[in-house]
Design an enzyme around this catalytic site. Structure first.
Site, PDB file in Angstrom:
ATOM      1  N   CYS A   1       0.761  -1.312  -0.094  1.00  0.00           N
ATOM      2  CA  CYS A   1      -0.019   0.065  -0.012  1.00  0.00           C
ATOM      3  C   CYS A   1       0.677   1.336  -0.062  1.00  0.00           C
ATOM      4  O   CYS A   1       0.346   2.450  -0.340  1.00  0.00           O
ATOM      5  CB  CYS A   1      -1.038   0.138   1.424  1.00  0.00           C
ATOM      6  SG  CYS A   1      -2.025  -1.373   1.075  1.00  0.00           S
ATOM      7  N   HIS A  31      -3.855   6.881   1.089  1.00  0.00           N
ATOM      8  CA  HIS A  31      -3.988   5.658   0.792  1.00  0.00           C
ATOM      9  C   HIS A  31      -5.478   5.184   1.043  1.00  0.00           C
ATOM     10  O   HIS A  31      -5.845   5.448   2.235  1.00  0.00           O
ATOM     11  CB  HIS A  31      -3.040   4.567   1.118  1.00  0.00           C
ATOM     12  CG  HIS A  31      -3.322   3.026   1.041  1.00  0.00           C
ATOM     13  ND1 HIS A  31      -3.853   2.830  -0.220  1.00  0.00           N
ATOM     14  CD2 HIS A  31      -3.638   2.044   1.883  1.00  0.00           C
ATOM     15  CE1 HIS A  31      -4.200   1.421   0.008  1.00  0.00           C
ATOM     16  NE2 HIS A  31      -4.020   0.975   1.110  1.00  0.00           N
ATOM     17  N   ASN A  57      -9.925  -1.141  -1.861  1.00  0.00           N
ATOM     18  CA  ASN A  57      -8.630  -0.804  -1.603  1.00  0.00           C
ATOM     19  C   ASN A  57      -7.714  -1.513  -2.723  1.00  0.00           C
ATOM     20  O   ASN A  57      -7.687  -2.646  -2.838  1.00  0.00           O
ATOM     21  CB  ASN A  57      -8.121  -1.621  -0.088  1.00  0.00           C
ATOM     22  CG  ASN A  57      -6.486  -1.321   0.026  1.00  0.00           C
ATOM     23  OD1 ASN A  57      -5.597  -1.142  -0.767  1.00  0.00           O
ATOM     24  ND2 ASN A  57      -6.254  -1.538   1.246  1.00  0.00           N
TER      25      ASN A  57
HETATM   26  N1  COA Z   1     -19.171 -10.002   5.932  1.00  0.00           N
HETATM   27  C1  COA Z   1     -19.742 -10.069   6.940  1.00  0.00           C
HETATM   28  N2  COA Z   1     -19.208 -10.423   8.020  1.00  0.00           N
HETATM   29  C2  COA Z   1     -17.914 -10.127   8.129  1.00  0.00           C
HETATM   30  C3  COA Z   1     -17.021 -10.126   6.897  1.00  0.00           C
HETATM   31  C4  COA Z   1     -17.800  -9.977   5.501  1.00  0.00           C
HETATM   32  N3  COA Z   1     -17.140  -9.460   4.477  1.00  0.00           N
HETATM   33  N4  COA Z   1     -15.901 -10.189   7.282  1.00  0.00           N
HETATM   34  C5  COA Z   1     -15.881 -10.409   8.576  1.00  0.00           C
HETATM   35  N5  COA Z   1     -16.742 -10.673   8.941  1.00  0.00           N
HETATM   36  C6  COA Z   1     -17.329 -11.022  10.523  1.00  0.00           C
HETATM   37  C7  COA Z   1     -16.163 -11.589  11.143  1.00  0.00           C
HETATM   38  O1  COA Z   1     -16.275 -13.087  10.772  1.00  0.00           O
HETATM   39  C8  COA Z   1     -16.634 -11.286  12.546  1.00  0.00           C
HETATM   40  O2  COA Z   1     -17.849 -12.055  13.076  1.00  0.00           O
HETATM   41  P1  COA Z   1     -17.830 -12.692  14.515  1.00  0.00           P
HETATM   42  O3  COA Z   1     -17.756 -11.267  15.407  1.00  0.00           O
HETATM   43  O4  COA Z   1     -18.997 -13.532  14.397  1.00  0.00           O
HETATM   44  O5  COA Z   1     -16.485 -13.279  14.914  1.00  0.00           O
HETATM   45  C9  COA Z   1     -17.356  -9.802  12.530  1.00  0.00           C
HETATM   46  O6  COA Z   1     -17.617  -9.674  11.126  1.00  0.00           O
HETATM   47  C10 COA Z   1     -16.260  -8.785  13.009  1.00  0.00           C
HETATM   48  O7  COA Z   1     -15.013  -9.191  12.291  1.00  0.00           O
HETATM   49  P2  COA Z   1     -13.906  -8.255  12.588  1.00  0.00           P
HETATM   50  O8  COA Z   1     -12.597  -8.634  11.626  1.00  0.00           O
HETATM   51  O9  COA Z   1     -13.533  -7.759  14.001  1.00  0.00           O
HETATM   52  O10 COA Z   1     -14.300  -6.770  11.952  1.00  0.00           O
HETATM   53  P3  COA Z   1     -13.826  -5.184  11.876  1.00  0.00           P
HETATM   54  O11 COA Z   1     -14.846  -4.285  12.561  1.00  0.00           O
HETATM   55  O12 COA Z   1     -12.370  -5.428  12.442  1.00  0.00           O
HETATM   56  O13 COA Z   1     -13.667  -4.976  10.409  1.00  0.00           O
HETATM   57  C11 COA Z   1     -11.910  -4.860   8.767  1.00  0.00           C
HETATM   58  C12 COA Z   1     -12.808  -5.893   9.593  1.00  0.00           C
HETATM   59  C13 COA Z   1     -11.009  -5.683   7.717  1.00  0.00           C
HETATM   60  C14 COA Z   1     -12.943  -4.276   7.899  1.00  0.00           C
HETATM   61  C15 COA Z   1     -11.062  -3.877   9.734  1.00  0.00           C
HETATM   62  O14 COA Z   1     -10.439  -4.636  10.645  1.00  0.00           O
HETATM   63  C16 COA Z   1     -10.256  -2.931   8.778  1.00  0.00           C
HETATM   64  O15 COA Z   1     -10.590  -2.207   7.970  1.00  0.00           O
HETATM   65  N6  COA Z   1      -8.999  -3.105   9.200  1.00  0.00           N
HETATM   66  C17 COA Z   1      -7.785  -2.631   8.246  1.00  0.00           C
HETATM   67  C18 COA Z   1      -7.961  -3.159   7.032  1.00  0.00           C
HETATM   68  C19 COA Z   1      -6.918  -2.399   6.156  1.00  0.00           C
HETATM   69  O16 COA Z   1      -6.890  -1.101   6.158  1.00  0.00           O
HETATM   70  N7  COA Z   1      -6.000  -3.206   5.269  1.00  0.00           N
HETATM   71  C20 COA Z   1      -5.012  -2.892   4.228  1.00  0.00           C
HETATM   72  C21 COA Z   1      -3.866  -2.044   4.933  1.00  0.00           C
HETATM   73  S1  COA Z   1      -3.641  -0.982   4.148  1.00  0.00           S
END
Ligand code: COA
Length: 337
Positions: A118, A264, A294
């Site tokens: 990224c 980004h 992304n």
């Molecule tokens: N659809 C529905 N449910 C989903 C899902 C999807 N696409 N992806 C994950 N879940 C579920 C998980 O299984 C979890 O369920 P549970 O509570 O029953 O275990 C729940 O949603 C919460 O998951 P979690 O991973 O804790 O969600 P979050 O609020 O942290 O959001 C991201 C996940 C990935 C969106 C978030 O962590 C994020 O944006 N992180 C940074 C990502 C990033 O910037 N990456 C690139 C780097 S530059």
């Protein structure tokens, strides 16, 4: 000391594949929903490449042609290529040489591939900046291009990652600038490899006994991106403001001097957090993640190109690019446009 020059972005351009994949489309092939994706990430749709039409290199070339036209230059003017991607056409050689072939034909120039995910575009820009500043080259082509869609686990198992990423390309021409008042003011690059495995694709890796086995494919763990989402999120919201402030402070400037921040596009919640913590009004921060998801190394040049097209960047504006991602790596570039 020999005279140093200044470098400007003389042209920016982007290309995105035609095929739009909405959250609704994804919810037909995995357990997810438009509501979940929008609430957690701000993404409404992303682009997926068309096999036989788009390649990582040729999307970069398409973006480069737009950037060249806007710069009033031709491929003949380019003296060096820096290509940032985490999804190259081949394991080797890098995609930069494919751009040289497609864009330059008989003219041979150096082509360097950058692998900083990224942060790749800002890293690539900083390399171009050094070559132009020292007088080595007058025009360097910088590309960020990605095809994620063929490398994602498109089942419910992979939903935490696969809904986030999209395909696309952006490019900038970094050119020598005679005007003292303009140019790339500074670039700041960081990495912290202790977190390398928190956001990574581990296979096929060269240090394994067997690079790619049937088991790896069957288990489908290391061949798809792994992301410790919460962990990445927490680091991102710290590092983004830090590296933006580093850029501003090293130039004796503050956030209120910024005309445009192009972060980004990782997640709308991350962008909103940066904007609020830095006290920046909405119109001074670019966000297009709802359209493309992304696109890692391509996200900043796509956003930059769209902002330029929309008239959001004018000569003399102070523009900051900032990135955070896998590595972890993070970086910023401050530009007097
Ligand atoms: N659809 C529905 N449910 C989903 C899902 C999807 N696409 N992806 C994950 N879940 C579920 C998980 O299984 C979890 O369920 P549970 O509570 O029953 O275990 C729940 O949603 C919460 O998951 P979690 O991973 O804790 O969600 P979050 O609020 O942290 O959001 C991201 C996940 C990935 C969106 C978030 O962590 C994020 O944006 N992180 C940074 C990502 C990033 O910037 N990456 C690139 C780097 S530059």
């Amino acid at each position: 000391m020999a005279k140093m020059f200044r470098s400007i972005l003389s042209g920016v351009g982007h290309y995105v594949p035609e095929k739009i994949v909405t959250n609704e489309d994804l919810s037909k092939i995995m357990e997810t929903s438009d509501e979940w994706i929008q609430l957690r990430t701000g993404i409404k749709e992303r682009r997926h490449f068309t096999p036989g039409v788009d390649t990582c290199a040729n999307m970069g070339v398409k973006a480069a042609r737009v950037a060249l036209e806007r710069a009033g230059l031709s491929p003949d003017d380019i003296e060096f290529i820096v290509f940032a991607t985490l999804s190259p056409d081949y394991f080797f050689p890098g995609s930069g040489v494919l751009v040289q072939k497609e864009l330059m034909g008989d003219k041979t120039v150096g082509a360097l591939d950058v692998r900083d995910q990224c942060s790749g575009f800002v890293y690539a820009l900083s390399v171009a900046d050094q070559f132009v500043k020292t007088g080595m080259y007058k025009h360097v082509l910088v590309i960020g291009s990605e095809i994620h869609s063929t490398g994602l686990d498109m089942t419910t198992r992979g939903r935490g990652v696969s809904v986030i990423f999209g395909d696309g390309a952006g490019a900038a021409i970094v050119s020598r600038c005679e005007d003292e008042g303009r140019g790339i003011l500074s670039t700041h690059l960081h990495s912290e490899g202790q977190y390398a495995e928190e956001l990574a694709v581990l296979d096929p890796g060269s240090s394994r006994e067997v690079r790619l086995s049937k088991e790896m494919i069957d288990e489908a763990t290391g061949i798809y991106p792994y992301m410790n989402g919460n962990y990445v999120f927490k680091h991102a919201v710290t590092r983004f403001p830090e590296v933006i402030n580093e850029a501003l402070a090293s130039n004796g400037l503050s956030a209120s001097d910024l005309d445009l921040l192009v972060p980004h596009q990782a997640n709308l919640r991350i962008t909103t957090y940066i904007r609020e913590s830095m006290n920046l009004p909405e119109e001074r921060v670019v966000s297009n993640i709802h359209k493309y998801g992304n696109t890692t190394a391509a996200s900043i040049p796509i956003a930059l190109s769209e902002a330029w097209e929309a008239g959001r960047i004018k000569p003399g504006d102070l523009v900051c690019l900032a990135a955070f991602g896998s590595g972890f790596t993070w970086a910023s570039a401050l530009i007097k446009w």
